[in-house]
Write an enzyme that holds these catalytic residues in place. Structure first.
Site, mmCIF file in Angstrom:
data_model
loop_
_atom_site.group_PDB
_atom_site.id
_atom_site.type_symbol
_atom_site.label_atom_id
_atom_site.label_comp_id
_atom_site.label_asym_id
_atom_site.label_seq_id
_atom_site.Cartn_x
_atom_site.Cartn_y
_atom_site.Cartn_z
ATOM 1 N N LYS A 1 0.826 -1.211 0.000
ATOM 2 C CA LYS A 1 0.000 0.000 0.000
ATOM 3 C C LYS A 1 0.865 1.269 0.000
ATOM 4 C CE LYS A 1 -4.086 -2.106 0.580
ATOM 5 N NZ LYS A 1 -3.645 -3.495 0.375
HETATM 6 C C1 PLP Z 1 -4.020 -4.600 -0.325
HETATM 7 C C2 PLP Z 1 -3.167 -5.832 -0.380
HETATM 8 C C3 PLP Z 1 -3.327 -6.815 -1.387
HETATM 9 C C4 PLP Z 1 -4.418 -6.721 -2.445
HETATM 10 O O1 PLP Z 1 -4.177 -5.713 -3.384
HETATM 11 P P1 PLP Z 1 -5.344 -5.199 -4.352
HETATM 12 O O2 PLP Z 1 -4.777 -4.046 -5.075
HETATM 13 O O3 PLP Z 1 -6.478 -4.832 -3.444
HETATM 14 O O4 PLP Z 1 -5.689 -6.336 -5.257
HETATM 15 C C5 PLP Z 1 -2.479 -7.899 -1.392
HETATM 16 N N1 PLP Z 1 -1.521 -8.052 -0.436
HETATM 17 C C6 PLP Z 1 -1.348 -7.148 0.555
HETATM 18 C C7 PLP Z 1 -0.304 -7.404 1.576
HETATM 19 C C8 PLP Z 1 -2.146 -6.007 0.616
HETATM 20 O O5 PLP Z 1 -1.965 -5.114 1.617
#
Ligand code: PLP
Length: 494
Positions: free
Chosen positions: A113
Site C-alpha cells: 500500500k
Molecule cells: C491490499 C493488499 C493486497 C491486495 O491488493 P489489491 O490491489 O487490493 O488487489 C495484497 N496483499 C497485501 C499485503 C495487501 O496489503
C-alpha cells in the site's frame, strides 16, 4: 487527457478534478479516456533512470496540468531514503532463471500500500490547489489493518491535510494495533471502534453521508475525503513499478528488450493487477496477468467462467488483505474491455440488486486473452512458504505465497514457462505467526516478541519500522461506540 466515468463517458474531468473528486457522481470510477503509449525509445531511456525519475516519466503521461518539476518533488518525498529502506524502492529479487519476485514492501509500513499511499497525499493536495479548493482535506479511513497504517504514514505531516483512522477494537493484530496507536505526526488521529470491522466501516460510511457533520466541518475549514483504492491517484503510482521492474530486468540482462514477462499478483480489490494491465496496454511487453486469490476466490471464478457472484461464504484467511468479496477496481477492467459505459452500468446494477452478473462469451474471451487465475487455501499457503524457504532460502509472507502457488498451478496446467514475475506485497515480518507456523514452529511468542522469534529462526533482521515499535510510546488509546463517532471526529479535529 480527460478522465471519464466507467458509467458515463460524457463525464470529462481534468486529472486534478478526477483526483480531487475521487469517485464519479454517478458511482462509476474515474478513468483516463485513453491510455498513453510508451514510445519505442522509452524503455532504454527509463533503464538509465532512478525509480523516482521513472515515476515522474510515467505519471506525467497521465497528468496534464502537473509539471515535471512538481512531480519530481512529490517522487522525492514519497520514495526517498527516509521512507524506503533501499534506493531501488521496488527491487526485483531473482530466485532462479525465469522466476523473479518484485518486492513492494520496502516502505514505511512494510506492505505494498505504501507504493501508492506515499504518493497519493501529494497528488491530492496539489489537485485541490489546482481546482481552487481552499479548505483543508480531512481523510477518514475505516481499516482492518494495512490501509489505515499506510494512509497514516502517507498523510503524516502533509500540509493542509488531516487524517483520522478508525479500526475495530477486536479486529486487528497486536502488531497492527501498535503500528497505529504509536503513529507520529501532528495532523493524525487514531481511534478504535467497539465491535468488528463491519462496525467500523458502517460507522465511517455514516460519517460520509452525515450532512450536518459536513456543514460543521465546512465552517471550520475542512472537507471530507477518502483514501481508498478506487481513487485514480492510487492506481497510477502502481503502474510505475511494473515498468520499473521490467527496466531493471532488461538492464541487468535478465530479459531481452521486447521479451515477454508474465506477472502473478496476489489480488484483493483488483487495484494492483489492474495497474499491470494498464502497463501492458501502454506497450510494456507483459504476457499473461495471473490473478491469485485465497479461499475468497470470487475472482478466480469470474475470470474462468464469466460469472461474478458475491453470494458465497466469507473466509477469514491468513492473507487477510485479500479477504474481499467485491473487487471494486474490476469495474475499470470491464470498461476497458467492453468500452461501453452502458454495459458496465448494467453489470453494476445487477451486482447491487442481486450480488451477481455474467458477462458474454465474447467479453469473457477478451479478458482471457490477458488474464489467467487461480486460488490457494491456507494449508497450501503455509506449505509454499516452507517450500520457497527450503528451496531458495527466501522468506515470503502469506499473500506472496498465494501468488507463488497460483503461478506453479498455472505453469503445470499450461506448460507456459515464459519468465515470470511474482509480486510480493508484504514483508514476512508483518505476519510472523503464520510464517513461523509454516516453518514448523510449535510455540509462537507473545506480542512483539514474535519479531525476535522469526529472526532467531531465519537469521533475518526485522524491518526497522517494525523493530522500532518496541521503543515507541502509545499516543492513541481512545475508543468509541459506533453511534458516537460524529462527536469523536469533531473532538479529534479540535
Ligand atoms: C491490499 C493488499 C493486497 C491486495 O491488493 P489489491 O490491489 O487490493 O488487489 C495484497 N496483499 C497485501 C499485503 C495487501 O496489503
Amino acid at each position: 487527457m480527460r478522465y471519464i466515468s466507467t458509467r458515463n463517458v460524457k463525464v470529462g474531468l481534468t486529472p486534478a478534478q478526477a483526483i480531487a473528486q475521487g469517485l464519479s457522481r454517478d458511482g462509476g470510477l474515474l478513468t483516463p479516456a485513453f491510455l498513453p503509449k510508451l514510445s519505442k525509445y522509452a524503455l532504454p531511456k527509463l533503464c538509465e533512470m532512478s525509480y523516482q525519475q521513472r515515476a515522474v516519466y510515467v505519471m506525467s503521461l497521465f497528468l496534464d496540468g502537473f509539471s515535471s518539476v512538481e512531480l519530481a518533488k512529490f517522487a522525492e518525498r514519497a520514495y526517498g531514503p527516509d521512507k524506503f529502506d533501499t534506493p531501488q524502492v521496488a527491487p526485483v529479487h531473482t530466485l532462479e532463471d525465469g522466476l523473479h519476485c518484485l518486492e513492494l514492501w520496502h516502505g514505511p509500513t512494510c506492505a505494498f500500500k505504501d507504493m501508492a499511499l506515499q504518493m497519493l497525499p501529494h497528488l491530492l493536495t496539489a489537485s485541490l490547489a489546482k481546482t481552487e479548493e481552499d479548505k483543508t482535506v480531512c481523510i477518514l479511513v475505516a481499516t482492518s489493518g494495512d490501509t489505515g497504517k499506510g494512509a497514516l504514514e502517507g498523510f503524516k505531516d502533509v500540509e493542509r491535510t488531516r487524517i483520522l483512522v478508525f479500526y475495530p477494537k477486536d479486529g486487528v493484530s497486536a502488531i497492527q494495533q501498535l503500528q497505529m496507536s504509536t503513529q507520529e505526526g501532528e495532523n493524525v488521529g487514531v481511534c478504535s471502534v467497539v465491535g468488528n470491522f463491519d462496525d467500523a466501516q458502517t460507522g465511517v460510511k455514516r460519517l460520509f453521508s452525515d450532512e450536518g457533520l459536513r456543514e460543521q466541518l465546512a465552517q471550520r475549514g475542512y472537507f471530507l475525503s477518502s483514501a481508498n483504492s478506487i481513487n485514480w491517484g492510487r492506481v497510477l503510482p502502481q503502474i510505475v513499478y511494473y515498468i520499473s521492474a521490467y527496466c531493471d530486468m532488461m538492464r541487468d540482462g535478465k530479459l531481452e528488450e521486447g521479451e515477454k514477462l508474465n506477472v502473478c499478483v496476489p489480488t484483493g480489490n483488483f487495484g494492483n493487477i489492474l495497474a499491470a494491465y494498464y502497463a501492458k496496454e501502454m506497450g510494456l511487453p507483459l504476457g499473461k496477468l495471473i490473478c491469485a486469490s485465497n479461499s475468497n476466490n470470487v475472482l478466480t471464478e469470474f475470470l474462468t467462467t464469466g460469472v461474478y457472484d458475491r453470494n458465497r461464504a466469507f473466509h477469514n484467511t491468513m492473507s487477510p488483505s485479500m479477504d474481499i468479496l467485491i473487487s471494486s477496481n474490476l469495474e475499470r477492467l470491464l470498461f476497458a474491455i467492453t468500452k461501453s459505459d452502458e454495459q458496465v452500468r448494467g453489470y453494476m446494477e445487477q451486482l447491487a440488486a442481486t450480488g451477481r452478473y455474467q458477462v458474454s462469451d465474447e467479453v469473457k474471451a477478451a479478458i482471457g486473452e490477458h488474464f489467467a487465475a487461480g486460488c490457494c487455501d491456507d494449508a497450501n499457503t503455509q506449505r509454499v512458504i516452507a517450500q520457497v524457504y527450503d528451496k531458495y532460502g527466501y522468506l515470503i509472507d502469506p499473500h506472496t505465497a498465494v501468488a507463488f502457488d497460483v503461478l506453479a498451478q498455472y505453469r503445470a496446467a499450461t506448460g507456459d514457462d515464459t519468465p515470470a514475475l511474482v509480486v510480493s506485497t508484504a514483508s514476512p515480518f508483518k505476519f510472523c505467526d503464520n510464517v513461523l507456523g509454516a516453518l514448523g514452529q510449535q510455540q509462537i511468542a507473545e506480542g512483539l516478541d514474535v519479531l525476535d522469534q522469526l529472526t532467531d529462526v531465519t537469521g533475518l533482521a526485522a524491518p526497522a519500522p517494525l523493530a522500532g515499535l518496541k521503543n515507541k510510546s502509545v499516543r492513541f488509546d481512545r475508543f468509541v461506540e459506533k453511534e458516537k463517532m460524529v462527536d469523536m471526529v469533531l473532538e479529534m479535529l479540535d
